[in-house]
Design an enzyme around this catalytic site. Structure first.
Site, PDB file in Angstrom:
ATOM      1  N   LYS A 188     -23.129  -2.009  -3.662  1.00 10.65           N
ATOM      2  CA  LYS A 188     -24.358  -2.174  -2.882  1.00 10.65           C
ATOM      3  C   LYS A 188     -24.401  -1.296  -1.633  1.00 10.65           C
ATOM      4  CE  LYS A 188     -26.148  -6.557  -4.427  1.00 10.65           C
ATOM      5  NZ  LYS A 188     -25.103  -7.111  -5.321  1.00 10.65           N
TER       6      LYS A 188
ATOM      7  N   GLU B 213     -33.735  -9.000   2.208  1.00  9.90           N
ATOM      8  CA  GLU B 213     -33.647 -10.285   1.543  1.00  9.90           C
ATOM      9  C   GLU B 213     -32.237 -10.405   0.967  1.00  9.90           C
ATOM     10  OE1 GLU B 213     -34.441  -7.531   0.075  1.00  9.90           O
ATOM     11  OE2 GLU B 213     -33.188  -7.687  -1.716  1.00  9.90           O
TER      12      GLU B 213
ATOM     13  N   SER C 159     -18.429  -2.878 -10.866  1.00  6.64           N
ATOM     14  CA  SER C 159     -19.376  -2.866  -9.742  1.00  6.64           C
ATOM     15  C   SER C 159     -18.840  -3.524  -8.468  1.00  6.64           C
ATOM     16  CB  SER C 159     -20.689  -3.534 -10.157  1.00  6.64           C
ATOM     17  OG  SER C 159     -20.462  -4.858 -10.605  1.00  6.64           O
TER      18      SER C 159
HETATM   19  C1  LIG Z   1     -25.391  -7.555  -6.662  1.00 10.40           C
HETATM   20  C2  LIG Z   1     -24.341  -7.233  -7.636  1.00 10.40           C
HETATM   21  C3  LIG Z   1     -24.650  -6.914  -8.982  1.00 10.40           C
HETATM   22  C4  LIG Z   1     -26.034  -6.966  -9.551  1.00 10.40           C
HETATM   23  O1  LIG Z   1     -26.950  -6.101  -8.989  1.00 10.40           O
HETATM   24  P1  LIG Z   1     -27.474  -4.785  -9.729  1.00 10.40           P
HETATM   25  O2  LIG Z   1     -28.604  -4.353  -8.875  1.00 10.40           O
HETATM   26  O3  LIG Z   1     -27.876  -5.146 -11.110  1.00 10.40           O
HETATM   27  O4  LIG Z   1     -26.354  -3.816  -9.734  1.00 10.40           O
HETATM   28  C5  LIG Z   1     -23.610  -6.557  -9.826  1.00 10.40           C
HETATM   29  N1  LIG Z   1     -22.319  -6.545  -9.394  1.00 10.40           N
HETATM   30  C6  LIG Z   1     -21.989  -6.850  -8.131  1.00 10.40           C
HETATM   31  C7  LIG Z   1     -20.553  -6.813  -7.734  1.00 10.40           C
HETATM   32  C8  LIG Z   1     -22.993  -7.210  -7.213  1.00 10.40           C
HETATM   33  O5  LIG Z   1     -22.635  -7.501  -5.946  1.00 10.40           O
END
Ligand SMILES: *Cc1c(COP(=O)(O)O)cnc(C)c1O
Length: 387
Positions: free
Chosen positions: A90, A112, A371
């Site tokens: 993020k 948000e 992610s």
């Molecule tokens: C917020 C988040 C997501 C989901 O958000 P996307 O916009 O679909 O990427 C996925 N993995 C993690 C670790 C997150 O913090």
């Protein structure tokens, strides 16, 4: 940059902007400023400077040797977004948008947040860039995520609980938009995923595309060829679109998004306008957004970024679901084999890789976008496994 944006803000029939006129004016101005700066060499240099010196990029593309041997199929590489400052992808988008906010002369940033992850990333960057920061959060969510509220406050942000409606993410978005319309002269709305009306999906994609820009360079260095598949989890779709962008034109690379089976927007959704843009949406029998559920808070959203709806419709990307049990198994397997605790969101992508790898040849390659890191989820997993 490669992409499939056909007409400004549209991805086939999806995307666009369906908002009231006062907000449309603010969005038009934002779109114009984004176009002005996005390829500006000085802006780009500054963005890359903070990604390197503050976020810790580039992060590695780690060969998961033990997991690969255990599954006895395709080679698995992990793109390590979990190693970024604040523990997930993020921050890439937050840094890009906050630099744009500065160029636009904003003194105040609003955002948000649902579970709090985007709020924490935004509060972090606001602390560093000395920006006034207000985070809107559903009242229900502030109670469930008290520690993240405290974290944001430590970082100097003001957290506003929203008790209107159901006191959830959607209500927080509505409050943030109302704030933006009243204060647009000095305020920047920093949106957290590849969703919302134009220009947000294109802007968030632009700042997350660094993921695939790096992974493509890295896999070419390590293997001398492109991967056979790239897998990412999908909530609003920002880490997935960032992980896909630089492979969109490489037709031989399969692009795979993974959703929770109880928030299967791309698998079960129908075209509709939600939150100011057109995309696939999960609707109930009365045509209202259907409540979703996911053990991963970051994937718990009934909508999806418009470009994913387009990639699904055209067949360029494929989308699958996994169950909570599969996600919990993936979480534990990655921990035991590689010494890495993935975020529960990212464990969805791992869970699908676990199914796919054994069906592929040993000289084939999968990149999984990791992610985020799983420290935030350990307590929750503890309760689920001990039950
Ligand atoms: C917020 C988040 C997501 C989901 O958000 P996307 O916009 O679909 O990427 C996925 N993995 C993690 C670790 C997150 O913090």
């Amino acid at each position: 940059m490669s992409g499939v944006e056909i007409e400004k803000g549209y991805f086939g029939q999806f995307g666009g902007s369906f908002v009231f006129p006062e907000l449309q004016e603010v969005l038009d101005y934002l779109a114009e400023q984004f176009e002005r700066y996005k390829d500006d060499p000085e802006f780009k240099q500054e963005y890359l400077y903070y990604l390197r010196e503050y976020v810790g990029r580039e992060n590695p593309l780690t060969y998961a040797r033990n997991l690969t041997e255990y599954l006895n199929g395709a080679k698995i590489y992990l793109k390590r977004e979990d190693l970024n400052h604040t523990g997930a992808h993020k921050i890439n988008n937050v840094i890009g948008q906050i630099l744009l906010a500065k160029r636009m002369g904003a003194k105040r940033v609003i955002a948000e947040t649902g579970a709090g992850q985007h709020g924490v990333a935004t509060a972090t960057a606001c602390a560093m860039f000395n920006m006034d920061c207000t985070i809107y959060m559903g009242a229900e969510d502030t109670r469930r995520q008290a520690l993240n509220v405290f974290r944001m406050e430590l970082l100097g942000a003001k957290v506003v609980p929203v008790s209107k409606g159901q006191g959830r993410l959607k209500d927080a978005v509505d409050e943030a938009l109302a704030d933006l319309v009243s204060n647009y002269k000095n305020t920047f709305y920093l949106l957290g995923s590849a969703v919302g009306p134009h220009p947000f999906p294109s802007m968030v994609k632009h700042f997350q595309a660094v993921i695939s820009e790096e992974s493509k360079r890295q896999i070419l260095e390590k293997e001398g060829r492109l991967p056979d598949a790239v897998i990412a989890c999908v909530g609003g779709g920002s880490n997935a679109i960032g992980a896909f962008t630089h492979y969109l034109e490489d037709e031989e690379v399969r692009l795979i998004g993974v959703e929770p089976d109880q928030a299967a927007t791309l698998t079960e959704g129908v075209p509709a306008v939600i939150h100011g843009f057109k995309s696939l949406v999960l609707l109930d029998e009365q045509g209202k957004p259907r409540p979703t559920y996911s053990i991963a808070a970051g994937l718990d959203y009934p909508g999806i970024g418009p470009e994913h709806s387009y990639l699904k419709e055209t067949g360029r990307a494929e989308y699958f679901t996994v169950t909570n049990e599969e996600v919990l198994e993936a979480f534990q397997l990655l921990a035991k084999t590689e010494g890495i605790l993935p975020a529960l969101e990212s464990a969805h992508a791992i869970a699908y890789a676990i199914k796919l790898a054994p069906t592929m040849k040993k000289d084939q390659i999968i990149i999984v976008n990791l992610s985020g890191r799983g420290d935030k989820d350990v307590e929750q997993v503890f309760h689920m496994l001990k039950k």
